[in-house]
Design a protein around this motif. Sequence first.
Motif, PDB file in Angstrom:
ATOM      1  N   HIS A 108       0.654  -1.310   0.001  1.00 14.29           N
ATOM      2  CA  HIS A 108      -0.149   0.004  -0.225  1.00 14.29           C
ATOM      3  C   HIS A 108       0.834   0.951   0.185  1.00 14.29           C
ATOM      4  O   HIS A 108       0.936   2.555  -0.350  1.00 14.29           O
ATOM      5  N   LEU A 109       2.106   1.272   0.054  1.00 17.58           N
ATOM      6  CA  LEU A 109       3.125   2.267   0.009  1.00 17.58           C
ATOM      7  C   LEU A 109       3.256   2.580  -1.246  1.00 17.58           C
ATOM      8  O   LEU A 109       2.803   2.141  -2.231  1.00 17.58           O
ATOM      9  N   ASP A 110       3.774   4.152  -0.897  1.00 19.77           N
ATOM     10  CA  ASP A 110       2.959   5.420  -2.571  1.00 19.77           C
ATOM     11  C   ASP A 110       4.543   4.384  -3.676  1.00 19.77           C
ATOM     12  O   ASP A 110       5.934   3.393  -2.549  1.00 19.77           O
ATOM     13  N   GLU A 111       4.260   4.031  -4.650  1.00 17.32           N
ATOM     14  CA  GLU A 111       5.392   3.447  -5.427  1.00 17.32           C
ATOM     15  C   GLU A 111       6.640   4.366  -6.470  1.00 17.32           C
ATOM     16  O   GLU A 111       7.319   3.721  -6.127  1.00 17.32           O
ATOM     17  N   LYS A 112       6.407   5.501  -5.303  1.00 17.15           N
ATOM     18  CA  LYS A 112       7.775   6.316  -5.528  1.00 17.15           C
ATOM     19  C   LYS A 112       9.209   5.701  -4.606  1.00 17.15           C
ATOM     20  O   LYS A 112      10.107   5.927  -5.023  1.00 17.15           O
ATOM     21  N   LEU A 113       8.199   4.629  -4.060  1.00 14.47           N
ATOM     22  CA  LEU A 113       9.649   3.767  -3.324  1.00 14.47           C
ATOM     23  C   LEU A 113       9.868   3.116  -3.672  1.00 14.47           C
ATOM     24  O   LEU A 113       9.511   1.977  -4.424  1.00 14.47           O
ATOM     25  N   LYS A 114      11.576   2.574  -4.113  1.00 16.04           N
ATOM     26  CA  LYS A 114      12.294   1.970  -5.119  1.00 16.04           C
ATOM     27  C   LYS A 114      12.739   1.470  -4.828  1.00 16.04           C
ATOM     28  O   LYS A 114      13.539   0.625  -4.918  1.00 16.04           O
ATOM     29  N   TYR A 115      13.428   1.573  -3.257  1.00 13.33           N
ATOM     30  CA  TYR A 115      15.010   0.856  -3.258  1.00 13.33           C
ATOM     31  C   TYR A 115      14.580   0.253  -1.313  1.00 13.33           C
ATOM     32  O   TYR A 115      13.948   1.193  -0.147  1.00 13.33           O
ATOM     33  N   ILE A 116      14.626  -0.743  -0.742  1.00 18.77           N
ATOM     34  CA  ILE A 116      14.863  -1.252   0.429  1.00 18.77           C
ATOM     35  C   ILE A 116      16.345  -2.318   0.095  1.00 18.77           C
ATOM     36  O   ILE A 116      16.306  -3.104  -0.052  1.00 18.77           O
ATOM     37  N   LEU A 117      16.551  -2.302   1.835  1.00 19.79           N
ATOM     38  CA  LEU A 117      17.623  -2.309   2.007  1.00 19.79           C
ATOM     39  C   LEU A 117      17.578  -2.968   3.722  1.00 19.79           C
ATOM     40  O   LEU A 117      17.175  -2.005   4.263  1.00 19.79           O
ATOM     41  N   VAL A 118      17.667  -4.800   4.029  1.00 14.71           N
ATOM     42  CA  VAL A 118      16.939  -4.921   5.350  1.00 14.71           C
ATOM     43  C   VAL A 118      18.838  -6.019   5.573  1.00 14.71           C
ATOM     44  O   VAL A 118      18.947  -6.519   4.786  1.00 14.71           O
ATOM     45  N   GLU A 119      18.669  -5.390   6.953  1.00 10.24           N
ATOM     46  CA  GLU A 119      19.805  -6.259   7.645  1.00 10.24           C
ATOM     47  C   GLU A 119      19.348  -7.223   8.821  1.00 10.24           C
ATOM     48  O   GLU A 119      18.872  -6.690   9.443  1.00 10.24           O
ATOM     49  N   ASN A 120      19.950  -8.246   9.226  1.00  7.56           N
ATOM     50  CA  ASN A 120      19.870  -8.756  10.390  1.00  7.56           C
ATOM     51  C   ASN A 120      20.883 -10.297  10.428  1.00  7.56           C
ATOM     52  O   ASN A 120      21.706 -10.277  10.076  1.00  7.56           O
ATOM     53  N   VAL A 121      20.459 -10.876  11.905  1.00  9.37           N
ATOM     54  CA  VAL A 121      21.212 -11.649  12.110  1.00  9.37           C
ATOM     55  C   VAL A 121      21.435 -13.020  11.209  1.00  9.37           C
ATOM     56  O   VAL A 121      20.399 -13.369  10.349  1.00  9.37           O
ATOM     57  N   LYS A 122      22.592 -13.613  11.269  1.00  6.99           N
ATOM     58  CA  LYS A 122      22.476 -14.832  10.580  1.00  6.99           C
ATOM     59  C   LYS A 122      21.786 -15.805  11.018  1.00  6.99           C
ATOM     60  O   LYS A 122      21.858 -16.298  11.908  1.00  6.99           O
ATOM     61  N   GLY A 123      20.672 -16.515  10.322  1.00  9.61           N
ATOM     62  CA  GLY A 123      19.604 -16.951  10.963  1.00  9.61           C
ATOM     63  C   GLY A 123      18.027 -16.986  10.528  1.00  9.61           C
ATOM     64  O   GLY A 123      17.503 -17.359  10.160  1.00  9.61           O
ATOM     65  N   PHE A 124      18.047 -15.664  10.215  1.00  6.96           N
ATOM     66  CA  PHE A 124      17.222 -14.905   9.419  1.00  6.96           C
ATOM     67  C   PHE A 124      16.669 -15.567   8.434  1.00  6.96           C
ATOM     68  O   PHE A 124      15.892 -15.530   8.498  1.00  6.96           O
ATOM     69  N   GLU A 125      17.486 -16.060   7.280  1.00  6.05           N
ATOM     70  CA  GLU A 125      17.335 -16.482   5.640  1.00  6.05           C
ATOM     71  C   GLU A 125      16.626 -17.299   6.175  1.00  6.05           C
ATOM     72  O   GLU A 125      15.986 -17.818   5.147  1.00  6.05           O
TER      73      GLU A 125
END
Length: 346
Positions: A108-125
């Motif tokens: 539902h977010l505006d399509e102006k949003l073009k990039y996302i970066l996520v960081e988390n611990v090893k294990g999240f995958e």
Amino acid sequence: MVIMRVLELFSGIGGMHYAMEASGINAEVVAAVDINTVANLVYKHNFPSTKLYQKNIQSFSVEEINKISPDIILMSPPCQPFTRIGLKKDLKDERTCALLYLINILPHLDEKLKYILVENVKGFEKSEAKERLTNCLKNSGFIYQEFILCPTQIGIPNSRSRYYLIAKRLPRKFSFSITTHIVEEFPNELDSTVSKGTYYSIADVIESGDQYGSEYEELLIPDNVLLKRAKLMDIVTKESTRSCCFTKAYGHYIEGTGSVYSPFTQDVISSIKCNETNENEFYEKMKTLKLRYFSPSEIARLMNFPDSFTFPNNLNRKQKYRLLGNSINVKVVSVLIKIMLHNDNI
């Protein structure tokens, strides 16, 4: 040139903000959000002009985010539901609720949003939360690449293996070939404008005793800890090109929370360990090594925070260790930001 608008979620002490600055991308962090009051004190101390929302992300509405109109979202959601030493409750852990909320509102977010970066611990995958995230990205018109990366891969003498995801909205493409499996190295299909890192050793982060003042004595390993835990300590020296991952429990527990430092050479340390006789003699020899904890500023430097980063004076060392243990490696994220936006017309 257009200035990219950045929204920093789970902003902590501002690691993502510093990574954005270090990337060299023409961007501005227009808003940051975190519920942690102590972390927010540090963030505001270093970024007084950035709009900082102290609130639960679940109360951050679609309308509010769309009004901010971000081009980029950077986030490092709580890692406790996925940590190796935790209960791994995944979606059943209430600390996952904020991430699930973001996954639910992403379409539902505006399509102006073009990039996302996520960081988390090893294990999240391996988590169901990750599956929901990647499924949502695909259904919302994003392509993405997942990584497991460590700062040592770009010459930083500190192990901090973490999960990363970079995503961009179609029809944009990455400058490298994406895969469905998790990549464990930085992409090579980059030109010289995207440098990875600089090789250096522990000598480059260590401060002299004169710089500490009275704090130097406080950093020395107490005799009672040395007596009980000397054999468990990971000891590094100036010439070391490695150190263990520093966690939020550093300074409170010894095993698995980070390395300790000795001003002596590795040869001297090895000779003591190799010539161990009885417990008392070993303990007395270990005392001569002048073992100490790394200071918060040294750990921050290992995590590639710039020297301009400081803590407010009213924070104690335990609070600083906890905040750093929950933060990110700035250099690794800055490289991934450059990779994420590489070759785009921005």
